[in-house]
Design an enzyme around this catalytic site. Structure first.
Site, PDB file in Angstrom:
ATOM      1  N   LYS A  45       0.837  -1.202   0.000  1.00  0.00           N
ATOM      2  CA  LYS A  45       0.000   0.000   0.000  1.00  0.00           C
ATOM      3  C   LYS A  45       0.872   1.252   0.000  1.00  0.00           C
ATOM      4  O   LYS A  45       1.666   1.471   0.907  1.00  0.00           O
ATOM      5  CB  LYS A  45      -0.913   0.013   1.222  1.00  0.00           C
ATOM      6  CG  LYS A  45      -1.897   1.173   1.187  1.00  0.00           C
ATOM      7  CD  LYS A  45      -2.812   1.143   2.389  1.00  0.00           C
ATOM      8  CE  LYS A  45      -2.314   1.973   3.521  1.00  0.00           C
ATOM      9  NZ  LYS A  45      -2.436   3.424   3.373  1.00  0.00           N
TER      10      LYS A  45
ATOM     11  N   ASP B 179      -3.328   4.226  -2.307  1.00  0.00           N
ATOM     12  CA  ASP B 179      -4.392   4.645  -1.380  1.00  0.00           C
ATOM     13  C   ASP B 179      -4.425   6.170  -1.277  1.00  0.00           C
ATOM     14  O   ASP B 179      -3.956   6.738  -0.296  1.00  0.00           O
ATOM     15  CB  ASP B 179      -4.115   3.992  -0.019  1.00  0.00           C
ATOM     16  CG  ASP B 179      -5.209   4.269   0.999  1.00  0.00           C
ATOM     17  OD1 ASP B 179      -6.351   4.538   0.582  1.00  0.00           O
ATOM     18  OD2 ASP B 179      -4.918   4.204   2.206  1.00  0.00           O
TER      19      ASP B 179
ATOM     20  N   LYS C 252      -7.339   8.003  -1.592  1.00  0.00           N
ATOM     21  CA  LYS C 252      -8.639   8.395  -1.026  1.00  0.00           C
ATOM     22  C   LYS C 252      -9.172   9.669  -1.671  1.00  0.00           C
ATOM     23  O   LYS C 252      -9.361  10.706  -1.021  1.00  0.00           O
ATOM     24  CB  LYS C 252      -8.527   8.613   0.498  1.00  0.00           C
ATOM     25  CG  LYS C 252      -8.056   7.394   1.276  1.00  0.00           C
ATOM     26  CD  LYS C 252      -8.180   7.606   2.769  1.00  0.00           C
ATOM     27  CE  LYS C 252      -7.705   6.438   3.585  1.00  0.00           C
ATOM     28  NZ  LYS C 252      -6.228   6.278   3.634  1.00  0.00           N
TER      29      LYS C 252
ATOM     30  N   TYR D 209     -11.392  12.567  -3.105  1.00  0.00           N
ATOM     31  CA  TYR D 209     -12.665  13.208  -2.719  1.00  0.00           C
ATOM     32  C   TYR D 209     -12.684  14.567  -3.404  1.00  0.00           C
ATOM     33  O   TYR D 209     -11.940  15.472  -3.022  1.00  0.00           O
ATOM     34  CB  TYR D 209     -12.718  13.381  -1.199  1.00  0.00           C
ATOM     35  CG  TYR D 209     -14.004  13.958  -0.660  1.00  0.00           C
ATOM     36  CD1 TYR D 209     -14.834  13.199   0.162  1.00  0.00           C
ATOM     37  CD2 TYR D 209     -14.408  15.247  -0.965  1.00  0.00           C
ATOM     38  CE1 TYR D 209     -16.010  13.724   0.666  1.00  0.00           C
ATOM     39  CE2 TYR D 209     -15.595  15.775  -0.479  1.00  0.00           C
ATOM     40  CZ  TYR D 209     -16.389  15.016   0.338  1.00  0.00           C
ATOM     41  OH  TYR D 209     -17.554  15.529   0.835  1.00  0.00           O
ATOM     42  N   ASP D 210     -13.535  14.708  -4.427  1.00  0.00           N
ATOM     43  CA  ASP D 210     -13.584  15.981  -5.148  1.00  0.00           C
ATOM     44  C   ASP D 210     -14.865  16.011  -5.977  1.00  0.00           C
ATOM     45  O   ASP D 210     -15.709  15.119  -5.844  1.00  0.00           O
ATOM     46  CB  ASP D 210     -12.319  16.121  -6.030  1.00  0.00           C
ATOM     47  CG  ASP D 210     -11.870  17.568  -6.141  1.00  0.00           C
ATOM     48  OD1 ASP D 210     -12.731  18.426  -6.421  1.00  0.00           O
ATOM     49  OD2 ASP D 210     -10.675  17.848  -5.960  1.00  0.00           O
ATOM     50  N   ILE D 211     -15.000  16.996  -6.839  1.00  0.00           N
ATOM     51  CA  ILE D 211     -16.183  17.030  -7.703  1.00  0.00           C
ATOM     52  C   ILE D 211     -16.036  15.938  -8.769  1.00  0.00           C
ATOM     53  O   ILE D 211     -14.913  15.514  -9.082  1.00  0.00           O
ATOM     54  CB  ILE D 211     -16.369  18.424  -8.354  1.00  0.00           C
ATOM     55  CG1 ILE D 211     -15.152  18.809  -9.193  1.00  0.00           C
ATOM     56  CG2 ILE D 211     -16.643  19.480  -7.287  1.00  0.00           C
ATOM     57  CD1 ILE D 211     -15.372  20.060 -10.051  1.00  0.00           C
ATOM     58  N   PRO D 212     -17.177  15.463  -9.314  1.00  0.00           N
ATOM     59  CA  PRO D 212     -17.110  14.309 -10.223  1.00  0.00           C
ATOM     60  C   PRO D 212     -16.122  14.465 -11.380  1.00  0.00           C
ATOM     61  O   PRO D 212     -15.353  13.546 -11.668  1.00  0.00           O
ATOM     62  CB  PRO D 212     -18.557  14.201 -10.737  1.00  0.00           C
ATOM     63  CG  PRO D 212     -19.379  14.745  -9.612  1.00  0.00           C
ATOM     64  CD  PRO D 212     -18.576  15.856  -9.014  1.00  0.00           C
ATOM     65  N   ASN D 213     -16.093  15.622 -12.013  1.00  0.00           N
ATOM     66  CA  ASN D 213     -15.204  15.777 -13.163  1.00  0.00           C
ATOM     67  C   ASN D 213     -13.737  15.681 -12.768  1.00  0.00           C
ATOM     68  O   ASN D 213     -12.937  15.037 -13.452  1.00  0.00           O
ATOM     69  CB  ASN D 213     -15.484  17.111 -13.870  1.00  0.00           C
ATOM     70  CG  ASN D 213     -14.693  17.233 -15.146  1.00  0.00           C
ATOM     71  OD1 ASN D 213     -14.808  16.389 -16.041  1.00  0.00           O
ATOM     72  ND2 ASN D 213     -13.844  18.243 -15.217  1.00  0.00           N
ATOM     73  N   THR D 214     -13.401  16.270 -11.639  1.00  0.00           N
ATOM     74  CA  THR D 214     -12.004  16.211 -11.176  1.00  0.00           C
ATOM     75  C   THR D 214     -11.639  14.784 -10.767  1.00  0.00           C
ATOM     76  O   THR D 214     -10.528  14.315 -11.035  1.00  0.00           O
ATOM     77  CB  THR D 214     -11.797  17.186  -9.992  1.00  0.00           C
ATOM     78  OG1 THR D 214     -12.175  18.485 -10.426  1.00  0.00           O
ATOM     79  CG2 THR D 214     -10.359  17.214  -9.534  1.00  0.00           C
TER      80      THR D 214
ATOM     81  N   THR E  61     -10.983   4.245   9.917  1.00  0.00           N
ATOM     82  CA  THR E  61     -10.899   3.431  11.145  1.00  0.00           C
ATOM     83  C   THR E  61     -10.367   4.234  12.331  1.00  0.00           C
ATOM     84  O   THR E  61     -10.356   3.746  13.456  1.00  0.00           O
ATOM     85  CB  THR E  61     -10.016   2.186  10.910  1.00  0.00           C
ATOM     86  OG1 THR E  61      -8.900   2.566  10.120  1.00  0.00           O
ATOM     87  CG2 THR E  61     -10.789   1.099  10.206  1.00  0.00           C
TER      88      THR E  61
ATOM     89  N   GLN F  47      -5.476   4.347  15.916  1.00  0.00           N
ATOM     90  CA  GLN F  47      -6.637   3.642  15.377  1.00  0.00           C
ATOM     91  C   GLN F  47      -7.629   3.337  16.494  1.00  0.00           C
ATOM     92  O   GLN F  47      -7.238   2.930  17.586  1.00  0.00           O
ATOM     93  CB  GLN F  47      -6.196   2.319  14.724  1.00  0.00           C
ATOM     94  CG  GLN F  47      -5.206   2.498  13.592  1.00  0.00           C
ATOM     95  CD  GLN F  47      -5.876   2.872  12.282  1.00  0.00           C
ATOM     96  OE1 GLN F  47      -6.991   3.409  12.275  1.00  0.00           O
ATOM     97  NE2 GLN F  47      -5.209   2.614  11.180  1.00  0.00           N
TER      98      GLN F  47
ATOM     99  N   GLY G 162       0.330  -1.911   8.860  1.00  0.00           N
ATOM    100  CA  GLY G 162       1.451  -0.980   8.757  1.00  0.00           C
ATOM    101  C   GLY G 162       2.401  -1.129   9.928  1.00  0.00           C
ATOM    102  O   GLY G 162       3.323  -1.946   9.914  1.00  0.00           O
ATOM    103  N   ARG G 163       2.139  -0.345  10.975  1.00  0.00           N
ATOM    104  CA  ARG G 163       3.076  -0.288  12.099  1.00  0.00           C
ATOM    105  C   ARG G 163       3.447  -1.638  12.709  1.00  0.00           C
ATOM    106  O   ARG G 163       4.616  -1.843  13.038  1.00  0.00           O
ATOM    107  CB  ARG G 163       2.547   0.693  13.157  1.00  0.00           C
ATOM    108  CG  ARG G 163       2.730   2.135  12.728  1.00  0.00           C
ATOM    109  CD  ARG G 163       1.887   3.106  13.511  1.00  0.00           C
ATOM    110  NE  ARG G 163       0.490   3.051  13.114  1.00  0.00           N
ATOM    111  CZ  ARG G 163      -0.443   3.886  13.559  1.00  0.00           C
ATOM    112  NH1 ARG G 163      -0.124   4.818  14.440  1.00  0.00           N
ATOM    113  NH2 ARG G 163      -1.680   3.793  13.135  1.00  0.00           N
TER     114      ARG G 163
END
Ligand code: C5P
Length: 227
Positions: free
Chosen positions: A30, A59, A61, A63-68, A118, A187, A207-208
């Site tokens: 990841k 990863d 993640k 999150y923006d407007i649909p076109n972007t 999480t 977490q 990860g850790r």
């Protein structure tokens, strides 16, 4: 179940040294925001150079407007990674746009929707979404499936319900795994390897507990054995 090792160390050199130790293992790796911002596409090439069979989970993640989101996914597809994440709360239009843009891509990456991070507990989640965490995660999963996504990122506490109510073939990826009960750090909704098995998680992200261990290779071998 597949093991995904989070490469969250402070430099590309340290992450690549970790992978050198693990180069003969059947792994997903990841690459998160920190590594990708710092080390970019070159880092993905360096991972492949260590073992071309490593599957890369990028990863970011989104999150923006649909076109972007759609434009970004076209660029991500050029990186030839195997799995990527977008936020379910970016909405149906954005999720559909992403899947639509990937239709033209040969061997597209799996697209997973982030439901509730999480690191949220019930209280922290409510402050933002004004609804119960478990109910909303299930809603996010149903919507993500309707929009054509391959699965969701969730905690083990939600994975089993998602498998039962959204579909056994809808993938779940569960971070915050403390395989043998290690320290949870920031977490909140952590789970052990046994919990992940019971929850029918398809991918566990660790990860850790691996990269902070005295002997990361031994921890990975133990996880792969018990999986
Ligand atoms: O070190 P640890 O095992 O807690 O790392 C978990 C990894 O999974 C981190 O890279 C974190 O960004 C990521 N992640 C998460 N929770 C999510 C999605 C991704 O912890 N919901």
């Amino acid at each position: 179940m597949k093991l995904c090792v989070a490469l969250d160390l402070p430099s590309a050199g340290e992450n690549l040294a970790l992978l050198e130790l693990l180069k003969d293992k059947d792994l997903w790796v990841k690459v998160g925001l920190r590594s990708f911002i710092r080390d970019g596409a070159l880092f993905l090439e360096q991972i492949k150079a260590i073992n071309p069979l490593f599957r890369i989970f990028l990863d970011l993640k989104l999150y923006d407007i649909p076109n972007t989101m759609g434009d970004s996914i076209e660029e991500i597809a050029k990186l030839k990674v195997s799995m990527i994440t977008i936020h379910a709360s970016s909405g149906q239009e954005a999720m559909r746009e992403v899947m639509q843009r990937l239709k033209a891509v040969p061997n597209p990456p799996l697209v997973m929707a982030v439901t509730a991070l999480t690191s949220f507990d019930e209280k922290g989640f409510f402050e933002i979404y004004h609804t119960g965490l478990e109910t909303q995660v299930l809603e996010f999963a149903k919507t993500a499936k309707e929009c054509g996504l391959n699965g969701v990122v969730c905690s083990c506490a939600e994975s089993q319900t998602i498998k039962e109510q959204v579909g056994a073939d809808f993938l779940t990826l569960t971070p915050a795994i403390r395989p043998f009960g290690e320290n949870s750090g920031d977490q909140k909704r952590v789970a052990t390897l046994e919990d992940a098995k019971t929850a029918r998680s398809d991918f566990i992200v660790v990860g850790r507990p691996i990269y902070k261990a005295q002997n990361p290779k031994a921890v990975v071998e133990q996880i792969l054995k018990e999986m």
